[in-house]
Design a protein around this motif. Structure first.
Motif, short mmCIF file in Angstrom:
data_model
loop_
_atom_site.label_atom_id
_atom_site.label_comp_id
_atom_site.label_asym_id
_atom_site.label_seq_id
_atom_site.Cartn_x
_atom_site.Cartn_y
_atom_site.Cartn_z
N PRO A 42 0.88 -1.08 0.01
CA PRO A 42 0.05 -0.13 -0.06
C PRO A 42 0.80 1.23 0.03
O PRO A 42 2.12 1.31 0.50
CB PRO A 42 -0.73 0.07 1.26
CG PRO A 42 -0.63 -1.41 1.60
CD PRO A 42 0.72 -2.13 1.10
N ARG A 43 0.36 2.45 -0.50
CA ARG A 43 1.10 3.52 -0.58
C ARG A 43 1.73 3.99 0.82
O ARG A 43 2.85 4.55 0.64
CB ARG A 43 0.31 4.65 -1.19
CG ARG A 43 0.96 5.96 -1.58
CD ARG A 43 0.07 6.90 -2.48
NE ARG A 43 0.86 8.05 -2.67
CZ ARG A 43 0.09 9.09 -3.45
NH1 ARG A 43 -1.07 9.07 -3.83
NH2 ARG A 43 1.07 9.96 -3.53
N CYS A 44 0.96 4.19 1.69
CA CYS A 44 1.47 4.74 3.16
C CYS A 44 2.59 3.66 3.62
O CYS A 44 3.72 4.16 4.02
CB CYS A 44 0.38 4.73 3.93
SG CYS A 44 -0.33 3.18 4.33
N LEU A 45 2.41 2.27 3.26
CA LEU A 45 3.30 1.41 3.87
C LEU A 45 4.97 1.56 3.01
O LEU A 45 5.80 1.30 3.44
CB LEU A 45 2.95 -0.09 4.03
CG LEU A 45 3.79 -0.90 4.50
CD1 LEU A 45 4.22 -0.74 5.97
CD2 LEU A 45 3.16 -2.25 4.77
N ALA A 46 4.44 1.60 1.73
CA ALA A 46 5.60 1.69 0.84
C ALA A 46 6.45 2.93 1.05
O ALA A 46 7.78 2.73 0.77
CB ALA A 46 5.08 1.72 -0.71
N THR A 47 5.94 4.09 1.37
CA THR A 47 6.81 5.18 1.74
C THR A 47 7.42 4.85 2.92
O THR A 47 8.71 5.35 2.84
CB THR A 47 5.94 6.41 1.90
OG1 THR A 47 4.87 6.90 0.88
CG2 THR A 47 6.62 7.79 2.25
N GLU A 48 6.98 4.38 4.01
CA GLU A 48 7.78 4.03 5.09
C GLU A 48 8.83 3.11 4.76
O GLU A 48 9.95 3.31 5.42
CB GLU A 48 6.87 3.32 6.14
CG GLU A 48 5.72 4.40 6.72
CD GLU A 48 5.10 3.59 7.87
OE1 GLU A 48 5.19 2.48 8.10
OE2 GLU A 48 3.82 4.49 8.47
N LEU A 49 8.65 1.94 4.04
CA LEU A 49 9.77 0.92 3.62
C LEU A 49 10.68 1.64 2.74
O LEU A 49 11.77 1.27 2.96
CB LEU A 49 8.98 -0.16 3.10
CG LEU A 49 8.03 -1.32 3.48
CD1 LEU A 49 7.45 -2.25 2.85
CD2 LEU A 49 8.95 -1.85 4.72
N LYS A 50 10.33 2.55 1.92
CA LYS A 50 11.36 3.33 1.09
C LYS A 50 12.24 4.13 2.23
O LYS A 50 13.57 3.89 2.11
CB LYS A 50 10.73 4.12 0.33
CG LYS A 50 11.63 4.97 -0.64
CD LYS A 50 10.96 5.74 -1.56
CE LYS A 50 11.99 6.67 -2.62
NZ LYS A 50 11.35 7.36 -3.53
N SER A 51 11.75 4.55 3.07
CA SER A 51 12.71 5.63 3.97
C SER A 51 13.55 4.54 4.81
O SER A 51 14.85 4.76 4.88
CB SER A 51 11.77 6.26 4.94
OG SER A 51 10.69 7.13 4.11
N VAL A 52 12.76 3.44 5.04
CA VAL A 52 13.93 2.45 6.08
C VAL A 52 14.79 2.04 5.11
O VAL A 52 16.14 1.87 5.52
CB VAL A 52 12.99 1.32 6.65
CG1 VAL A 52 13.78 0.20 7.24
CG2 VAL A 52 12.04 1.98 7.57
N THR A 53 14.49 1.78 4.08
CA THR A 53 15.58 1.17 2.96
C THR A 53 16.54 2.12 2.50
O THR A 53 17.89 1.79 2.80
CB THR A 53 14.99 0.81 1.61
OG1 THR A 53 13.88 -0.26 1.79
CG2 THR A 53 15.88 0.09 0.75
N ILE A 54 16.41 3.26 2.43
CA ILE A 54 17.13 4.58 2.29
C ILE A 54 18.19 4.76 3.51
O ILE A 54 19.37 4.70 3.33
CB ILE A 54 16.49 5.63 1.85
CG1 ILE A 54 16.07 5.81 0.46
CG2 ILE A 54 17.42 6.74 1.83
CD1 ILE A 54 15.11 6.90 0.09
#
Length: 675
Positions: free
Chosen positions: A482-494
């Motif tokens: 989902p969009r909200c979770l994808a944003t958080e996962l992207k931040s964690v990955t970065i």
């Protein structure tokens, strides 16, 4: 013994005492700071510190150049100036090394259809595109197709439209372009995008060839001419890139720049390693790498503000021109001069350094450089195969260097796949690299080179393992989460990628220093060139795998390679407080602490028995070298026999100690075999 010899021996003994006293005074502040920390085991800590001082003294006795550099001034004005001279070239090396990333700014191209302006000169840009460029089903304009010209008037074209399409005939236009980049300069679009990867491969090829060429040049011709040659390359190829008129010429200049960058890294590290001693050597290399990170930040800021890619190289070329002055102010390495039999030149360089530091070198130390019976040390790249120990060390270092380079480039490319802006990808890691490299000062001082490398590699392994459980790209994030979770996962990955680059930056700094200290002077630059070749090979492999297999395989290989490198690093010897090896027949010396020290993990009863002697002898700053050695010998005897009163060895030692009070008497050095 004649009176003259007796007086000379007594003078040498007093000089050794004074040197050791001065060294202990320099450590007084750090000893006071550690008192609270070591309150639980004061005697263990004090004896451990004493052992460290004695090991350093013992090392300097084995290294004639260390004694000479002490007389010249361990870190005086001359050495400070030498370290400062490495800063500007390091900044410019990073500037030109990463400039490729900012001159290929993505542009939206359209076929050049200016032919329609002949029949409709007042058409707006939007009208021109609507009439001459085909559209995709979603309404967007196709970038690589155009309608063929027809001999109609404007009204007919508007009424009936155009049907016949073909690839772009007259080049491309970039209506939305805000900056002039290589893409719209040489039209690297519509099937020509692969040339961008060609530029990266050409740069890596330059690193490969430059590693070999400059490694050999630095060892054959000297550190001074190799540095000047690399700086000349930065000036010519860096400044000249701004005036290229074809993409192939641009590739040629990038090839030359990459050789100059790796050439300067090899020759400057060799020069700093051979001019500095102890922790000053580590600090100099760490600062040089910190200014490399400063160069990356400077490049990001300048590239963000300049509207044309040629201006970027013009600015870099102007900044590098003052490096011409290095012809007159850069010194040669005295160690290299001695290995080449140039004794007179080595003495002149050392005397000049002493005069800058306002010191005087004792004539007896300069006389030690007279080696009339010793032939000039000869070595070649074949010795890396013939010498078993050197071959093993070089292979291990190459494997570790290959792993570091492959992992670093893989993490950088993974960051790009997440859609992170190019300025963020360079500025944030560069800022993070500064504290990462500065932390190396502490860990190198506390745990040495070998364990520092192991710790930084272990951190890299942890971050790579975490990446295996995180999404691999921006497309995967949008499709699977989902969009909200994808944003958080992207931040964690970065964040994990940034921390991984943080660990690898520290690993690079530790390993550069470690490699330079492990290699002998006669082949130090050649060895650095070989491991730099492995580094370039790792970067090329990373580019190849990422482009062919966009999956978890590249990160999985990072984990495997990092674990292998971590295991192989245990085979390398420790170089902290060890003299630099100059020739191939120099054998690695055993740790002084292993030879003469009692086991520091002993039980409390042992330390209770040496309580008085360690406290009394280590609390005074006026303790002589002989007294310190007496403490160690007494500790050894007590360790062997818990009842020192009845120990005949101690009685014999006390007798010898009494004899040592005479100026020429047999001191404890004779007992321990140190003379």
């Amino acid at each position: 013994m004649t009176p003259g010899n007796c007086a000379a021996a007594f003078s040498a003994q007093m000089a050794g005492e004074e040197n050791f006293k001065e060294e202990l005074r320099s450590q007084d502040a750090s000893r006071n700071l550690n008192q609270h920390e070591t309150a639980g085991h004061p005697h263990s800590r004090s004896l451990e510190m004493l052992l460290h001082r004695l090991r350093a003294v013992h090392t300097k006795q084995d290294d004639k150049f260390a004694n000479l550099l002490d007389a010249v001034g361990e870190f005086g004005t001359f050495q400070q100036r030498l370290v400062a001279l490495t800063f500007i070239p390091s900044i410019m090396s990073a500037f030109f090394m990463f400039a490729d990333h900012f001159v290929f700014t993505a542009q939206k191209p359209y076929c050049n259809t200016s032919w329609i302006l002949a029949v409709g000169p007042h058409l707006s840009e939007a009208q021109q595109l609507n009439l001459t460029i085909p559209q995709a089903p979603n309404g967007s304009f196709l970038t690589c197709l155009m309608y063929l010209p027809v001999p109609w008037n404007l009204d007919s074209i508007i009424q009936f439209g155009l049907n016949d399409t073909d690839t772009c005939q007259d080049g491309w236009i970039y209506p939305a372009a805000k900056k002039r980049s290589l893409i719209n300069e040489f039209d690297l679009v519509c099937g020509m995008e692969t040339k961008k990867d060609t530029a990266q491969i050409m740069f890596m090829a330059g690193l490969l060839i430059g590693s070999l060429i400059f490694g050999l040049i630095t060892d054959k011709m000297g550190r001074y001419p190799a540095i000047l040659l690399s700086l000349l390359g930065l000036i010519l190829f860096g400044f000249g890139t701004a005036f290229v008129n074809s993409f192939h010429l641009y590739l040629l200049f990038r090839f030359g720049i990459s050789q100059s960058v790796v050439g300067y890294a090899i020759s400057s590290i060799s020069l700093a390693t051979e001019w500095l001693v102890g922790e000053h050597r580590a600090h100099a290399i760490i600062l040089e790498h910190c200014f490399f990170a400063v160069g990356s930040m400077l490049l990001t800021g300048i590239a963000y503000s300049l509207p044309h890619w040629r201006l970027l190289f013009l600015v870099g070329g102007v900044l590098v021109i003052p490096l011409i002055s290095y012809i007159w102010i850069l010194p040669e390495s005295p160690r290299w001069l001695m290995m080449k039999g140039k004794v007179k030149e080595a003495k002149q360089v050392l005397c000049y350094a002493a005069s800058v530091n306002k010191k005087t070198i004792p004539s007896n130390l300069l006389d030690e450089l007279q080696l009339p019976r010793k032939k000039v040390t000869r070595a070649s790249v074949l010795d890396f195969c013939k010498n078993r120990q050197l071959c093993k060390v070089t292979l291990v270092m190459s494997c570790v260097w290959f792993t570091i380079s492959y992992t670093y480039f893989t993490l950088s490319l993974r960051m790009r796949e997440l859609g992170v802006s190019i300025h963020f990808r360079h500025m944030v890691p560069s800022i993070m690299e500064m504290p990462a490299r500065l932390c190396c000062i502490f860990i190198l001082q506390q745990i040495g080179r070998k364990w520092s490398l192991a710790v930084t590699l272990l951190q890299a392994i942890i971050w790579c393992l975490l990446l295996l459980f995180l999404p691999e790209g921006e497309d995967g994030l949008r499709l699977k989460w989902p969009r909200c979770l994808a944003t958080e996962l992207k931040s964690v990955t970065i964040l994990v990628l940034t921390l991984g680059e943080f660990s690898l930056a520290a690993t690079v700094t530790v390993f550069f220093l470690y490699t330079a200290e492990l290699l002998p002077t006669v082949l130090r630059a050649t060895g650095l060139g070989l491991v730099s070749l492995a580094s370039a090979a790792g970067a090329i492999l990373s580019l190849t795998i990422i482009s062919q297999t966009p999956s978890l395989l590249p990160i999985f290989l990072c984990c495997v390679l990092a674990i292998v490198a971590f295991s192989l690093s245990s085979l390398l010897p420790e170089t902290r407080d060890q003299p630099l090896s100059d020739s191939l027949d120099h054998s690695s010396q055993m740790s002084f602490q292993k030879d003469v020290a009692p086991d520091l993990s002993s039980d409390g009863s042992f330390w209770n028995k040496v309580k008085d002697m360690t406290t009394e002898d280590t609390s005074s700053d006026d303790m002589s070298e002989e007294a310190a050695k007496n403490v160690i010998l007494n500790a050894q005897i007590l360790r062997l026999d818990p009842y020192p009163v009845s120990n005949p060895a101690l009685k014999q030692f006390n007798k010898e100690e009494a004899n040592s009070q005479a100026p020429c008497g047999p001191g404890p050095q004779t007992i321990l075999g140190w003379n």
